[in-house]
Structures are given as structure tokens and as C-alpha cells.
Design a protein around this motif. Structure first.
Motif, mmCIF file in Angstrom:
data_model
loop_
_atom_site.group_PDB
_atom_site.id
_atom_site.type_symbol
_atom_site.label_atom_id
_atom_site.label_comp_id
_atom_site.label_asym_id
_atom_site.label_seq_id
_atom_site.Cartn_x
_atom_site.Cartn_y
_atom_site.Cartn_z
ATOM 1 N N ASP A 205 0.827 -1.218 0.000
ATOM 2 C CA ASP A 205 0.000 0.000 0.000
ATOM 3 C C ASP A 205 0.858 1.263 0.000
ATOM 4 O OD1 ASP A 205 -2.306 -1.462 -0.117
ATOM 5 O OD2 ASP A 205 -2.818 -1.235 2.004
ATOM 6 N N GLY A 206 1.890 1.246 -0.828
ATOM 7 C CA GLY A 206 2.724 2.427 -1.015
ATOM 8 C C GLY A 206 3.856 2.585 -0.031
ATOM 9 N N GLU A 207 3.976 1.695 0.939
ATOM 10 C CA GLU A 207 5.034 1.798 1.948
ATOM 11 C C GLU A 207 6.027 0.651 1.800
ATOM 12 O OE1 GLU A 207 3.551 2.123 5.901
ATOM 13 O OE2 GLU A 207 2.081 3.666 5.401
ATOM 14 N N LYS A 208 7.320 0.967 1.867
ATOM 15 C CA LYS A 208 8.352 -0.067 1.773
ATOM 16 C C LYS A 208 8.308 -0.958 3.010
ATOM 17 C CE LYS A 208 12.477 0.718 0.321
ATOM 18 N NZ LYS A 208 13.851 1.284 0.180
ATOM 19 N N VAL A 209 8.457 -2.259 2.746
ATOM 20 C CA VAL A 209 8.438 -3.250 3.821
ATOM 21 C C VAL A 209 9.629 -4.175 3.617
ATOM 22 C CG1 VAL A 209 7.165 -5.173 4.834
ATOM 23 C CG2 VAL A 209 5.921 -3.147 4.040
ATOM 24 N N SER A 210 10.311 -4.516 4.690
ATOM 25 C CA SER A 210 11.475 -5.393 4.571
ATOM 26 C C SER A 210 11.052 -6.850 4.408
ATOM 27 C CB SER A 210 12.357 -5.250 5.810
ATOM 28 O OG SER A 210 11.639 -5.655 6.969
ATOM 29 N N ASN A 211 11.983 -7.668 3.944
ATOM 30 C CA ASN A 211 11.752 -9.101 3.886
ATOM 31 C C ASN A 211 11.630 -9.622 5.314
ATOM 32 O OD1 ASN A 211 11.526 -11.690 2.864
ATOM 33 N ND2 ASN A 211 13.730 -12.005 2.731
ATOM 34 N N GLN A 212 10.632 -10.466 5.572
ATOM 35 C CA GLN A 212 10.368 -10.908 6.931
ATOM 36 C C GLN A 212 9.619 -12.233 6.928
ATOM 37 O OE1 GLN A 212 7.299 -8.024 8.608
ATOM 38 N NE2 GLN A 212 7.722 -7.093 6.614
ATOM 39 N N PRO A 213 9.534 -12.887 8.077
ATOM 40 C CA PRO A 213 8.812 -14.158 8.144
ATOM 41 C C PRO A 213 7.329 -13.969 7.821
ATOM 42 C CG PRO A 213 10.219 -13.858 10.071
ATOM 43 C CD PRO A 213 10.179 -12.537 9.352
ATOM 44 N N TYR A 214 6.675 -15.080 7.484
ATOM 45 C CA TYR A 214 5.254 -15.025 7.148
ATOM 46 C C TYR A 214 4.426 -14.419 8.277
ATOM 47 C CZ TYR A 214 0.414 -16.436 6.740
ATOM 48 O OH TYR A 214 -0.956 -16.404 6.713
ATOM 49 N N ALA A 215 4.743 -14.773 9.520
ATOM 50 C CA ALA A 215 3.957 -14.280 10.659
ATOM 51 C C ALA A 215 3.932 -12.756 10.702
ATOM 52 C CB ALA A 215 4.520 -14.834 11.962
ATOM 53 N N ASP A 216 5.037 -12.130 10.336
ATOM 54 C CA ASP A 216 5.098 -10.668 10.349
ATOM 55 C C ASP A 216 4.292 -10.067 9.202
ATOM 56 O OD1 ASP A 216 6.720 -10.774 12.575
ATOM 57 O OD2 ASP A 216 8.572 -10.657 11.438
ATOM 58 N N PHE A 217 4.374 -10.696 8.016
ATOM 59 C CA PHE A 217 3.535 -10.242 6.909
ATOM 60 C C PHE A 217 2.061 -10.385 7.282
ATOM 61 C CE2 PHE A 217 7.211 -10.967 3.978
ATOM 62 C CZ PHE A 217 7.200 -9.728 3.359
ATOM 63 N N SER A 218 1.716 -11.519 7.878
ATOM 64 C CA SER A 218 0.334 -11.773 8.264
ATOM 65 C C SER A 218 -0.169 -10.729 9.253
ATOM 66 C CB SER A 218 0.210 -13.174 8.870
ATOM 67 O OG SER A 218 -1.117 -13.441 9.260
ATOM 68 N N ALA A 219 0.656 -10.404 10.237
ATOM 69 C CA ALA A 219 0.270 -9.395 11.226
ATOM 70 C C ALA A 219 0.065 -8.036 10.556
ATOM 71 C CB ALA A 219 1.343 -9.306 12.314
ATOM 72 N N LEU A 220 0.920 -7.694 9.607
ATOM 73 C CA LEU A 220 0.796 -6.432 8.892
ATOM 74 C C LEU A 220 -0.499 -6.388 8.089
ATOM 75 C CD1 LEU A 220 1.917 -3.744 7.761
ATOM 76 C CD2 LEU A 220 3.124 -5.101 6.034
ATOM 77 N N PHE A 221 -0.794 -7.484 7.370
ATOM 78 C CA PHE A 221 -2.029 -7.525 6.576
ATOM 79 C C PHE A 221 -3.262 -7.457 7.460
ATOM 80 C CE2 PHE A 221 0.502 -10.253 3.346
ATOM 81 C CZ PHE A 221 1.019 -9.123 2.777
ATOM 82 N N ASP A 222 -3.250 -8.193 8.556
ATOM 83 C CA ASP A 222 -4.417 -8.213 9.451
ATOM 84 C C ASP A 222 -4.657 -6.843 10.078
ATOM 85 O OD1 ASP A 222 -4.790 -10.858 8.877
ATOM 86 O OD2 ASP A 222 -3.914 -11.613 10.746
ATOM 87 N N GLU A 223 -3.562 -6.152 10.391
ATOM 88 C CA GLU A 223 -3.693 -4.802 10.936
ATOM 89 C C GLU A 223 -4.348 -3.868 9.915
ATOM 90 O OE1 GLU A 223 -0.916 -1.146 12.679
ATOM 91 O OE2 GLU A 223 -0.001 -3.064 12.142
ATOM 92 N N LYS A 224 -3.909 -3.965 8.655
ATOM 93 C CA LYS A 224 -4.484 -3.131 7.620
ATOM 94 C C LYS A 224 -5.946 -3.492 7.346
ATOM 95 C CE LYS A 224 -0.350 -1.742 5.066
ATOM 96 N NZ LYS A 224 -0.703 -0.290 5.128
#
Length: 227
Positions: A205-224
Motif C-alpha cells: 500500500d505504497g510503503e516499503k516493507v522489509s523481507n520478513q517471516p510469514y507471521a510478520d507479513f500476516s500481522a501487517l495484513f491483518d492490521e491493515k
């Protein structure tokens, strides 16, 4: 971890090397046969403007998904292969296939081998692109380490054949100097626009995100999704 991008000057040198290489296969006399279009592409590699509008975005997921995720990756990047073997599969299953995330894949060219792999994947067309994508990453250790450039291209062609491409189509795609030049210009435009300095890199969504484990991506998506 990420793999760091080369400078613009380094990219230009790799592009020139890529065009210069497509000096295989050899003819019956054993002399190198330069692929049509390669010389012209080299001569115009530093043209003031390249129309990149012809390059198609490779996309998975619903067009109206609430989250857009862009991945910048190189086919020769081991960290990218690890992402596609792990976190990406879970992201696809739980977020892309369920209509929550629209995923855009954009190639980065560290070297000529990554460019050739991209040309093979795109040769398969948008319907088969991500299938070839998976093959390129799952067999990365094999084709990247095949040896001489001609051997690497031979391995890439095998992957193309697995996707249903015949030898004529593969030769035509690899000989397309204009397409190679346009792809590199497209990559450079995207990298500059999103300040991409290494792979894999992500923009959510326009913001740079670092490479990270799935759990962190999941938390980011759920927050959004909860916003």
C-alpha cells in the motif's frame, strides 16, 4: 536479508554484457552466431527515452483487493527463492487467493542470467508466468550453477519447454533485443520510483516493507484489514 542492487552504471554494464552474450548458440562452423537484434539493442541502450508502456505487470489476486503488495525480486537472488519457497506460499493461500491482497511481481536484474530468466518467464504469457516463476525459483541452484552462459541458457530453455514453449518460441524470445532493453529500462524506472535498493523488497500500500517471516507479513495484513 536482501541482495543489494548495483548502481545505475553497473546495471548499464550488465545490460551491455547481456546483449553481447546472446552470442550463442554456435553455428555449424563453430563460430558464434549473434542473436538478431542484439547489436541494435546495444547501440540504443543509452537512448534518451524508452517506451516501457509495453511491459505487462504480472499480477495475482482480485483487482479490488483492499491491500496491494508489490515484490521486487531477482531470479538469481537466493533470498528471493527462499521467500517464494516459504512465506509467499502462505501469503498466496491465506491472502491472495482469498481476495484480500493483490500481488504484483516485478523483476530486478542484477545480472544477465536474471534477465534471460525473465524473458523466458514472460515468453510463457501472463497465464503461465507464475508457473514458470515457481519453476525458476525451485530449480535456481541447478540452472544458476550450470556453468558456462550457454549451459545456463540451455537449462532455462528446459524450464521453458516444461511450460509448453517450443524451441522456436524460446529462440524468438531470447533474441528479442528490443524487449530486453525495454525490460531493463522498466526495471530501472520502478526501482527509482519505489527506492528499491535490494531484493527481495516489498511495497505494501505504497510503503516499503522489509523481507520478513510469514507471521510478520500476516500481522501487517491483518492490521491493515482491521483499519
Amino acid at each position: 536479508m536482501i541482495r543489494t542492487l548495483l548502481s545505475a552504471g553497473g546495471s548499464a554494464l550488465l545490460l551491455a554484457a547481456s546483449y553481447a552474450f546472446l552470442a550463442m548458440p554456435t553455428g555449424r562452423s563453430g563460430e558464434a552466431v549473434y542473436l538478431p537484434g542484439a547489436a541494435m539493442a546495444q547501440e540504443t541502450a543509452e537512448a534518451a527515452e524508452v517506451d516501457t508502456s509495453t511491459i505487462r505487470e504480472m499480477v495475482l489476486g482480485a483487482e479490488d483487493a483492499p491491500i496491494t503488495m508489490i515484490e521486487y525480486a531477482s531470479y538469481t537472488c537466493p533470498h528471493c527463492a527462499a521467500f517464494h519457497a516459504g512465506p509467499f506460499k502462505e501469503i498466496k493461500k491465506n491472502y491472495i487467493d482469498t481476495g484480500k491482497v493483490r500481488f504484483i511481481y516485478r523483476e530486478v536484474y542484477f545480472d544477465r542470467y536474471g534477465l534471460w530468466a525473465s524473458m523466458i518467464a514472460r515468453c510463457a504469457g501472463s497465464d503461465r508466468f507464475f508457473g514458470v516463476n515457481d519453476l525458476l525459483y525451485s530449480t535456481q541452484d541447478e540452472w544458476v550453477r550450470a556453468g558456462e552462459p550457454q549451459a545456463i541458457v540451455g537449462e532455462l530453455k528446459k524450464i521453458g519447454r516444461m511450460a509448453g514453449l517450443d524451441d522456436a518460441a524460446l529462440e524468438s524470445c531470447l533474441q528479442d533485443g528490443d524487449k530486453a532493453r525495454t525490460l531493463v529500462a522498466w526495471f530501472q524506472e520502478n526501482a527509482a520510483a519505489d527506492d528499491v535498493t535490494g531484493t527481495p523488497s516489498f511495497v505494501v500500500d505504497g510503503e516499503k516493507v522489509s523481507n520478513q517471516p510469514y507471521a510478520d507479513f500476516s500481522a501487517l495484513f491483518d492490521e491493515k484489514l482491521g483499519e
